[in-house]
Design a protein around this motif. Structure first.
Motif, PDB file in Angstrom:
ATOM      1  N   GLU A   1       0.830  -1.205   0.000  1.00 43.01           N
ATOM      2  CA  GLU A   1       0.000   0.000   0.000  1.00 43.01           C
ATOM      3  C   GLU A   1       0.868   1.260   0.000  1.00 43.01           C
ATOM      4  OE1 GLU A   1      -3.709  -2.023   2.527  1.00 43.01           O
ATOM      5  OE2 GLU A   1      -2.184  -0.809   3.524  1.00 43.01           O
TER       6      GLU A   1
ATOM      7  N   HIS B   1       2.226   1.947  -3.499  1.00 45.78           N
ATOM      8  CA  HIS B   1       1.271   2.603  -4.393  1.00 45.78           C
ATOM      9  C   HIS B   1       1.095   4.073  -4.021  1.00 45.78           C
ATOM     10  CE1 HIS B   1       0.437  -1.075  -6.419  1.00 45.78           C
ATOM     11  NE2 HIS B   1      -0.156  -1.654  -5.395  1.00 45.78           N
ATOM     12  N   MET B   2       1.169   4.415  -2.752  1.00 46.10           N
ATOM     13  CA  MET B   2       1.086   5.828  -2.364  1.00 46.10           C
ATOM     14  C   MET B   2       2.235   6.627  -2.973  1.00 46.10           C
ATOM     15  SD  MET B   2       0.121   5.788   1.674  1.00 46.10           S
ATOM     16  CE  MET B   2      -0.869   4.458   2.335  1.00 46.10           C
TER      17      MET B   2
ATOM     18  N   GLU C   1      -6.523   1.750  -0.563  1.00 46.07           N
ATOM     19  CA  GLU C   1      -6.625   1.426  -1.984  1.00 46.07           C
ATOM     20  C   GLU C   1      -6.127   2.600  -2.834  1.00 46.07           C
ATOM     21  OE1 GLU C   1     -10.583   0.328  -2.947  1.00 46.07           O
ATOM     22  OE2 GLU C   1     -10.470  -1.638  -1.952  1.00 46.07           O
ATOM     23  N   TRP C   2      -5.223   2.288  -3.760  1.00 49.54           N
ATOM     24  CA  TRP C   2      -4.737   3.298  -4.713  1.00 49.54           C
ATOM     25  C   TRP C   2      -5.873   3.731  -5.620  1.00 49.54           C
ATOM     26  CZ3 TRP C   2      -4.498   3.080 -10.097  1.00 49.54           C
ATOM     27  CH2 TRP C   2      -3.753   4.082 -10.717  1.00 49.54           C
TER      28      TRP C   2
ATOM     29  N   THR D   1      -5.076   7.966  -2.230  1.00 47.55           N
ATOM     30  CA  THR D   1      -5.304   6.635  -1.672  1.00 47.55           C
ATOM     31  C   THR D   1      -6.576   6.675  -0.835  1.00 47.55           C
ATOM     32  OG1 THR D   1      -2.923   6.213  -1.576  1.00 47.55           O
ATOM     33  CG2 THR D   1      -4.353   4.775  -0.281  1.00 47.55           C
TER      34      THR D   1
END
Length: 548
Positions: free
Chosen positions: A124, A127-128, A156-157, A139
């Motif tokens: 996570e 992805h940030m 979640e992206w 996000t």
């Protein structure tokens, strides 16, 4: 009844708890939040690229974001160095500091620590860090309220194409509604990360904006390189036919040479000649294209990682691998600090507010690589300071060195114990010649002065002294003998500090710090006895003179 205070996010928008408990961001093909992306990089040229960047500057970043995505897919070097920078931060250790030692603050910090043990957090966080390339990322926080508590279930992206910026300042993020309208971000729902490569608005601060130009020129070079390789890298099959060859003979000959391999084939009459002229100027070979592509890759490495040694094997002079690695660590440290602040602002504080209400202080999340300690210097300092009386926790020292607590059945490492001296027989109270304890060690290699072994020998030695003997000299001699053990112990401590110090300045600081802890009680006791003896001897001399 007290009114519940209205919770506001960082933008001043009121928090709606009931909406937070629902997942209301849907991704469908026919909506404004479509997963299908365009490919503006196809046929990209300088004019089109400039147009795409101007659109982003004006607040329409869709084509720029799609271009940034395409560059990551098509440029393997850019993908590699950008992934290295993102993964170096996403895999760092994450710690949580309680706001204070208060039990309630410790409880909140432990709640956050328990959540951070999730295995998905590293992915996570990766992805940030999409914000490094594009300039910003969003996000979504999915909250878990199944048992009445507030707890982040997952992060979640979100596709950045689903968001815009306020047209007035181009800084305040907005989200697209179901019908494409621009709405304020839902409070406590999103983590807005902006790790900028340069100062300015987020739309102009991503690495992809600078990498786009290098990628475009590199694409031109690779295309020319492919044409050059095809032209000069494959053999030309040349078939020759005579003057009387028919059209059918020519077609048969061409099929023959064309079917050998490749596309570079031709037929000519025997009387014709084809010359391939190759330029011999400096650099006009395949190396020219490779050098240009490598140079552009090096510029990308500098922009993303700040150096080239760890990716392009380019070192020399001051640019050695060690210095280049330090530059990369500086960038890693800056990214980690930025992400720590972002998570504390958009995740930790909203979580604590939802669970416990507004607080005066909040736990702090920290992303950082553990600092390497000089354990050898620490061991040297402990060896010098512990004999001075400094109290050091065994548990904390063992943790710093990475040693486990020994079990009951473990073999314990340690110095061998010195042999105990033979116990002297107890003195007989009726013995009129009891032994007198005397120091028999050395001070800096010098032998102690001899002294009487028993009380009777002391009386005999006193009677044997000549009348002309100076009492002060005898007292000083006796003082040196009895003070020898105490002085030797103090000198040994000072010598230990001197051996541990690496400079006179360090020795001075150690001596100043350890002076209050020096054990001078033995020397003080001997000095007190000497002063008492001197005082008594003086009074005796005065009374003797008065009697005369």
């Amino acid at each position: 009844m007290a009114k519940t205070p209205v919770l506001l996010d960082r933008w001043g928008n009121p928090v709606n708890r009931s909406r937070l408990a629902k997942e209301n961001v849907a991704t469908t093909l026919g909506s404004v939040r479509s997963p299908i992306t365009g490919y503006p990089a196809d046929g990209l040229n300088p004019v089109r690229l400039a147009s795409i960047l101007r659109e982003a500057d004006a607040g329409d970043p869709v084509r720029y974001l799609e271009l940034a995505e395409t560059i990551e897919e098509r440029d393997l070097h850019y993908l590699g160095v950008l992934g290295t920078r993102r993964r170096s931060v996403s895999q760092l250790d994450i710690t949580v500091e309680a706001a204070s030692d208060d039990p309630e603050d410790v409880k909140k910090a432990e709640m956050v620590r328990d959540w951070l043990r999730r295995d998905e957090l590293a992915e996570e966080l990766f992805h940030m860090l999409d914000c490094i390339g594009k300039g910003y990322s969003f996000t979504r926080i999915v909250w878990d309220t199944s048992e009445g508590q507030w707890r982040p279930e997952r992060l979640e992206w979100q596709d950045p194409r689903w968001f815009r910026f306020n047209r007035n300042d181009l800084s305040t993020p907005l989200m697209l509604g179901d019908h494409g309208e621009e709405l304020p971000l839902e409070p406590f729902r999103f983590i807005f990360a902006a790790v900028q490569a340069k100062s300015g608005i987020a739309l102009r601060s991503g690495l992809a904006r600078a990498a786009a130009w290098a990628w475009m020129f590199k694409a031109f070079t690779q295309r020319d390189w492919a044409i050059f390789t095809q032209t000069y890298g494959q053999p030309l099959r040349l078939g020759r036919f005579g003057p009387g060859a028919s059209e059918e003979d020519k077609a048969t000959l061409f099929r023959a040479v064309a079917n050998i391999a490749g596309d570079c084939a031709a037929i000519i009459p025997e009387s014709m000649q084809i010359d391939f002229v190759e330029t011999k100027s400096v650099g006009a070979t395949a190396d020219l294209y490779k050098q240009r592509a490598d140079w552009l890759d090096q510029q990308i490495s500098k922009a993303v990682l700040g150096q080239t040694a760890t990716t392009d094997a380019v070192t020399g002079g001051l640019g050695s691998g060690k210095e280049h690695r330090q530059v990369q660590e500086d960038i890693e440290r800056a990214d980690a600090k930025a992400m720590s602040g972002i998570l504390n602002r958009d995740l930790i504080r909203p979580w604590i507010v939802l669970e416990y209400g507004p607080q005066q202080r909040y736990p702090r999340l920290r992303i950082a690589r553990p600092e390497a300690e000089d354990l050898q210097a620490m061991a040297t300092a402990l060896a010098a300071l512990i004999p001075l009386g400094m109290r050091v926790s065994q548990k904390k020292t063992r943790d710093r060195f990475g040693f486990d607590e020994p079990e009951n059945d473990d073999d314990i490492l340690g110095l061998p114990r010195p042999a105990r001296p033979a116990t002297a027989p107890a003195a007989d109270p009726s013995d009129r010649n009891p032994p007198i304890k005397r120091f028999s060690g050395e001070i800096k290699g010098g032998q102690p002065l001899p002294g009487p072994e028993t009380a009777l020998q002391a009386e005999e030695a006193s009677a044997a002294l000549p009348a002309s003997a100076d009492p002060a000299a005898l007292l000083a001699e006796r003082l040196a003998t009895e003070a020898a053990p105490a002085v030797a112990g103090m000198l040994e401590t000072v010598e230990t500090m001197l051996a541990a110090a690496t400079s006179l300045g360090e020795f001075r600081e150690m001596l100043i710090a350890g002076f209050p802890e020096l054990d001078a009680s033995g020397l003080a006791r001997v000095m007190a006895n000497a002063m008492f003896a001197a005082h008594a001897g003086g009074r005796a001399a005065v009374e003797e003179e008065s009697g005369e």
